[in-house]
Design a protein around this motif. Structure first.
Motif, short mmCIF file in Angstrom:
data_model
loop_
_atom_site.label_atom_id
_atom_site.label_comp_id
_atom_site.label_asym_id
_atom_site.label_seq_id
_atom_site.Cartn_x
_atom_site.Cartn_y
_atom_site.Cartn_z
N VAL A 32 -7.40 -2.41 -2.98
CA VAL A 32 -6.84 -2.83 -4.26
C VAL A 32 -6.52 -1.61 -5.11
O VAL A 32 -5.45 -1.51 -5.71
CB VAL A 32 -7.80 -3.78 -5.02
CG1 VAL A 32 -7.29 -4.04 -6.43
CG2 VAL A 32 -8.00 -5.09 -4.27
N GLU A 33 -7.45 -0.65 -5.13
CA GLU A 33 -7.26 0.55 -5.93
C GLU A 33 -6.06 1.37 -5.42
O GLU A 33 -5.26 1.88 -6.20
CB GLU A 33 -8.52 1.40 -5.89
CG GLU A 33 -8.54 2.50 -6.92
CD GLU A 33 -9.87 3.22 -6.96
OE1 GLU A 33 -9.85 4.46 -7.01
OE2 GLU A 33 -10.92 2.54 -6.95
N LYS A 34 -5.93 1.48 -4.09
CA LYS A 34 -4.84 2.28 -3.51
C LYS A 34 -3.49 1.60 -3.64
O LYS A 34 -2.49 2.23 -3.98
CB LYS A 34 -5.11 2.53 -2.02
CG LYS A 34 -6.23 3.50 -1.75
CD LYS A 34 -6.47 3.63 -0.26
CE LYS A 34 -7.76 4.38 0.00
NZ LYS A 34 -8.16 4.30 1.41
N ARG A 35 -3.45 0.27 -3.33
CA ARG A 35 -2.16 -0.43 -3.26
C ARG A 35 -1.85 -1.30 -4.46
O ARG A 35 -0.70 -1.66 -4.68
CB ARG A 35 -2.12 -1.32 -2.01
CG ARG A 35 -2.20 -0.54 -0.73
CD ARG A 35 -2.01 -1.44 0.44
NE ARG A 35 -3.30 -2.07 0.76
CZ ARG A 35 -3.42 -3.21 1.43
NH1 ARG A 35 -2.37 -3.85 1.83
NH2 ARG A 35 -4.62 -3.70 1.68
N ASN A 39 0.42 -5.57 -4.05
CA ASN A 39 0.75 -5.14 -2.69
C ASN A 39 -0.30 -5.54 -1.66
O ASN A 39 -0.24 -5.10 -0.51
CB ASN A 39 0.98 -3.63 -2.65
CG ASN A 39 2.19 -3.23 -3.45
OD1 ASN A 39 3.25 -3.84 -3.33
ND2 ASN A 39 2.05 -2.24 -4.31
N MET A 40 -1.24 -6.38 -2.06
CA MET A 40 -2.24 -6.89 -1.11
C MET A 40 -1.59 -7.98 -0.27
O MET A 40 -0.65 -8.65 -0.71
CB MET A 40 -3.44 -7.46 -1.87
CG MET A 40 -4.18 -6.45 -2.73
SD MET A 40 -4.96 -5.12 -1.81
CE MET A 40 -6.31 -6.00 -1.07
#
Length: 76
Positions: A32-35, A39-40
């Motif tokens: 979640v933090e990265k994308r 974008n999940m």
């Protein structure tokens, strides 16, 4: 969220906290933090949502048990 009227605006922050808590429990918080949430994958957000519902049902069952199966429908 959508453009629908929120019945309990204060609950939105609590639901966001629950969503983050469940994401952490499922080890999806890094994703979640990265994308970002947008974008999940459908599978990932479905897993999070399903687990949120399970937690909310468990909470409601405990509350009902405390009240001998009664639901307090008073607002406020």
């Amino acid at each position: 969220m959508g453009k629908r009227k929120k019945l309990y605006p204060k609950a939105e922050d609590e639901l966001d906290s629950l969503k983050q808590e469940v994401a952490e429990e499922l080890h999806l918080d890094d994703d979640v933090e990265k994308r970002g949430w947008e974008n999940m994958t459908t599978r990932e957000v479905g897993k999070i949502g399903g687990n949120m519902v399970k937690k909310m049902i468990k909470f409601a069952e405990k509350e009902m048990d405390k009240k001998d199966g009664k639901i307090d429908d008073k607002e406020g």
